[in-house]
Scaffold this motif. Structure first.
Motif, PDB file in Angstrom:
ATOM      1  N   PRO C  26       0.825  -1.219   0.000  1.00 14.08           N
ATOM      2  CA  PRO C  26       0.000   0.000   0.000  1.00 14.08           C
ATOM      3  C   PRO C  26       0.860   1.271   0.000  1.00 14.08           C
ATOM      4  CG  PRO C  26      -0.946  -1.635   1.463  1.00 14.08           C
ATOM      5  CD  PRO C  26       0.374  -2.190   1.019  1.00 14.08           C
ATOM      6  N   LEU C  83      -5.844  -3.259  -0.483  1.00 13.11           N
ATOM      7  CA  LEU C  83      -6.357  -2.922   0.851  1.00 13.11           C
ATOM      8  C   LEU C  83      -7.777  -3.454   1.069  1.00 13.11           C
ATOM      9  CD1 LEU C  83      -5.149   0.781   1.358  1.00 13.11           C
ATOM     10  CD2 LEU C  83      -4.358  -1.244   2.615  1.00 13.11           C
ATOM     11  N   VAL C  90     -16.861   3.571  -0.644  1.00  9.81           N
ATOM     12  CA  VAL C  90     -16.185   4.691   0.044  1.00  9.81           C
ATOM     13  C   VAL C  90     -16.450   6.021  -0.662  1.00  9.81           C
ATOM     14  CG1 VAL C  90     -14.424   3.269   1.181  1.00  9.81           C
ATOM     15  CG2 VAL C  90     -13.917   4.307  -1.063  1.00  9.81           C
TER      16      VAL C  90
ATOM     17  N   LEU D  40      -3.197  11.507   0.296  1.00 10.50           N
ATOM     18  CA  LEU D  40      -3.128  10.043   0.363  1.00 10.50           C
ATOM     19  C   LEU D  40      -1.704   9.564   0.657  1.00 10.50           C
ATOM     20  CD1 LEU D  40      -4.465   7.239  -0.081  1.00 10.50           C
ATOM     21  CD2 LEU D  40      -4.005   7.511  -2.533  1.00 10.50           C
ATOM     22  N   ALA D  42       0.617  11.202   2.024  1.00  9.51           N
ATOM     23  CA  ALA D  42       1.005  11.669   3.359  1.00  9.51           C
ATOM     24  C   ALA D  42       0.549  10.691   4.451  1.00  9.51           C
ATOM     25  CB  ALA D  42       0.440  13.064   3.619  1.00  9.51           C
ATOM     26  N   PHE D  44       0.767   7.616   4.322  1.00  7.11           N
ATOM     27  CA  PHE D  44       1.696   6.480   4.334  1.00  7.11           C
ATOM     28  C   PHE D  44       3.150   6.875   4.578  1.00  7.11           C
ATOM     29  CE2 PHE D  44      -1.878   4.784   1.794  1.00  7.11           C
ATOM     30  CZ  PHE D  44      -2.052   3.550   2.412  1.00  7.11           C
ATOM     31  N   LEU D  47       5.043   5.358   7.620  1.00 12.08           N
ATOM     32  CA  LEU D  47       4.848   3.924   7.860  1.00 12.08           C
ATOM     33  C   LEU D  47       5.907   3.118   7.110  1.00 12.08           C
ATOM     34  CD1 LEU D  47       0.967   3.473   7.369  1.00 12.08           C
ATOM     35  CD2 LEU D  47       2.213   4.142   9.440  1.00 12.08           C
ATOM     36  N   SER D  52       2.204  -0.626   6.472  1.00  7.02           N
ATOM     37  CA  SER D  52       1.188  -0.102   5.538  1.00  7.02           C
ATOM     38  C   SER D  52       0.203  -1.181   5.077  1.00  7.02           C
ATOM     39  CB  SER D  52       1.870   0.545   4.323  1.00  7.02           C
ATOM     40  OG  SER D  52       2.263  -0.408   3.344  1.00  7.02           O
ATOM     41  N   ARG D  53       0.478  -2.444   5.391  1.00  8.62           N
ATOM     42  CA  ARG D  53      -0.415  -3.530   4.947  1.00  8.62           C
ATOM     43  C   ARG D  53      -1.726  -3.504   5.726  1.00  8.62           C
ATOM     44  NH1 ARG D  53       2.320  -6.668   1.404  1.00  8.62           N
ATOM     45  NH2 ARG D  53       4.594  -6.709   1.610  1.00  8.62           N
ATOM     46  N   ARG D  54      -2.789  -3.935   5.048  1.00 11.27           N
ATOM     47  CA  ARG D  54      -4.144  -3.908   5.628  1.00 11.27           C
ATOM     48  C   ARG D  54      -4.191  -4.495   7.036  1.00 11.27           C
ATOM     49  NH1 ARG D  54      -7.537  -3.229   8.144  1.00 11.27           N
ATOM     50  NH2 ARG D  54      -9.774  -3.700   8.022  1.00 11.27           N
ATOM     51  N   LEU D  57      -2.823  -2.133   9.822  1.00 15.16           N
ATOM     52  CA  LEU D  57      -3.383  -0.786  10.017  1.00 15.16           C
ATOM     53  C   LEU D  57      -4.465  -0.845  11.090  1.00 15.16           C
ATOM     54  CD1 LEU D  57      -3.900   0.141   6.248  1.00 15.16           C
ATOM     55  CD2 LEU D  57      -2.153   1.118   7.765  1.00 15.16           C
ATOM     56  N   PHE D  62      -6.961   3.105   8.974  1.00  8.14           N
ATOM     57  CA  PHE D  62      -7.575   2.526   7.769  1.00  8.14           C
ATOM     58  C   PHE D  62      -8.745   3.388   7.295  1.00  8.14           C
ATOM     59  CE2 PHE D  62     -10.283  -1.041   5.870  1.00  8.14           C
ATOM     60  CZ  PHE D  62      -9.618  -1.012   4.652  1.00  8.14           C
ATOM     61  N   LYS D  66      -9.075   5.212   3.694  1.00  6.33           N
ATOM     62  CA  LYS D  66     -10.231   5.006   2.806  1.00  6.33           C
ATOM     63  C   LYS D  66     -10.823   6.337   2.358  1.00  6.33           C
ATOM     64  CE  LYS D  66     -12.448   1.972   5.425  1.00  6.33           C
ATOM     65  NZ  LYS D  66     -13.424   0.958   5.899  1.00  6.33           N
ATOM     66  N   MET D  67     -10.892   7.305   3.272  1.00 11.36           N
ATOM     67  CA  MET D  67     -11.444   8.613   2.902  1.00 11.36           C
ATOM     68  C   MET D  67     -10.546   9.324   1.883  1.00 11.36           C
ATOM     69  SD  MET D  67     -14.434   8.920   4.184  1.00 11.36           S
ATOM     70  CE  MET D  67     -14.530   7.157   3.812  1.00 11.36           C
ATOM     71  N   ILE D  69      -8.539   7.762  -0.312  1.00 12.81           N
ATOM     72  CA  ILE D  69      -8.748   7.043  -1.577  1.00 12.81           C
ATOM     73  C   ILE D  69     -10.036   7.544  -2.242  1.00 12.81           C
ATOM     74  CG2 ILE D  69      -9.374   4.773  -2.552  1.00 12.81           C
ATOM     75  CD1 ILE D  69      -7.407   3.518  -0.536  1.00 12.81           C
ATOM     76  N   ALA D  70     -11.077   7.707  -1.437  1.00 11.72           N
ATOM     77  CA  ALA D  70     -12.361   8.197  -1.964  1.00 11.72           C
ATOM     78  C   ALA D  70     -12.205   9.593  -2.569  1.00 11.72           C
ATOM     79  CB  ALA D  70     -13.409   8.224  -0.846  1.00 11.72           C
TER      80      ALA D  70
END
Lengths: 102, 102, 102, 102
Positions: C26, C83, C90, D40, D42, D44, D47, D52-54, D57, D62, D66-67, D69-70
């Motif tokens: 990610p 992810l 979302v 986005l 920022a 990561f 980390l 950073s893997r699901r 987090l 997380f 997601k926000m 990414i949206a």
């Protein structure tokens, strides 16, 4: 020491005092530069070209923009420092390369 | 003149000689900073943290990275120049603000 | 499967066939999104607002822009996939949050 | 209508209801994509790849990711909409081009 070297040393002292060395890899610092550049461009995204000029910015907006410019510069100087890059030198080298292009 | 002021003046002369004033609005320059920051972060995207360190970069990669750092710096200094921002001053102001935060 | 799920699966197959899993953390994918977004904004940096409109773009420029939009989308969908983020969900959640704001 | 076309229509309705058309030029939307991509990356930046893997987090981080990414997706779909770009088509075209490269 030169002005840029002084600034690099001040940023380094700030980072060292907070034990940020482990975070400040070149990879991570390149991300920080990109992140702050994103905040800088966001300041301008809904302004017209005319509205973005110094004389048309109100003081609060101008102050926000100055802080974003500072953030990009702080991480860029820090990245140059950890990679031992002479910023003035590479800027002049790049301008010389661009001379041939444009 | 200071080192940063000298660099700004050299970049300004370069831009003036090519009649780039019409393109170099603050809005457009913020986009150029973001664009070059994107190229900088792309240099590091597939490297591990360890691979991104100075001692582990081969000369060609290091040279590419230096040119991307230079590109971000050139547009950032140009933006500071057209907005009449004292880069060293805003960097120190931002560090003082950060002192209180961290 | 939905259209977005299909696209994610196609991108995943492409990455798997090239053993890119080790690179597609990610963190790295967020850098790739930022890198491609930098290339996208660079396409527009010297255009006026008017020049940037569909009807004023020549075919070559429009083609370049479409490829940059595709690059951002490919890495964004890939990031959502690794992810396990439902992109449509979302996006709708964020629009609902924004409803309250604006 | 396809899933992506539906999302574009929902974003368009949201923008139209707020009279954002005047702001949503392709140029400005490319800046918004870059700005959100900066936020986005920022998320990561400090980390490690592993962090950073699901599975590593925490829920708050997380949710923040997601926000972001949206946000990138919303502006990217909006940009595709105002330029009348078929997102799925250009993504598949770009993957075919990449087939030849890698």
């Amino acid at each position: 020491m030169s002005e840029i070297s002084n600034l690099k040393a001040e940023i380094r002292a700030f980072a060292d005092a907070r034990d940020w060395d482990v975070f400040h890899t070149p990879k991570n610092l390149s991300m920080a530069v990109a992140g702050e550049a994103g905040e800088l461009v966001a300041e301008f995204q809904w302004l017209t070209a005319e509205e973005s000029r110094r004389e048309n910015l109100d003081e609060e907006k101008f102050s926000d923009i100055k802080m974003e410019i500072a953030d990009v510069a702080l991480y860029l100087f820090r990245l140059a420092d950890v990679l031992d890059v002479d910023l003035a030198e590479v800027m002049r080298t790049k301008m010389e390369i661009n001379e041939g292009r444009f």
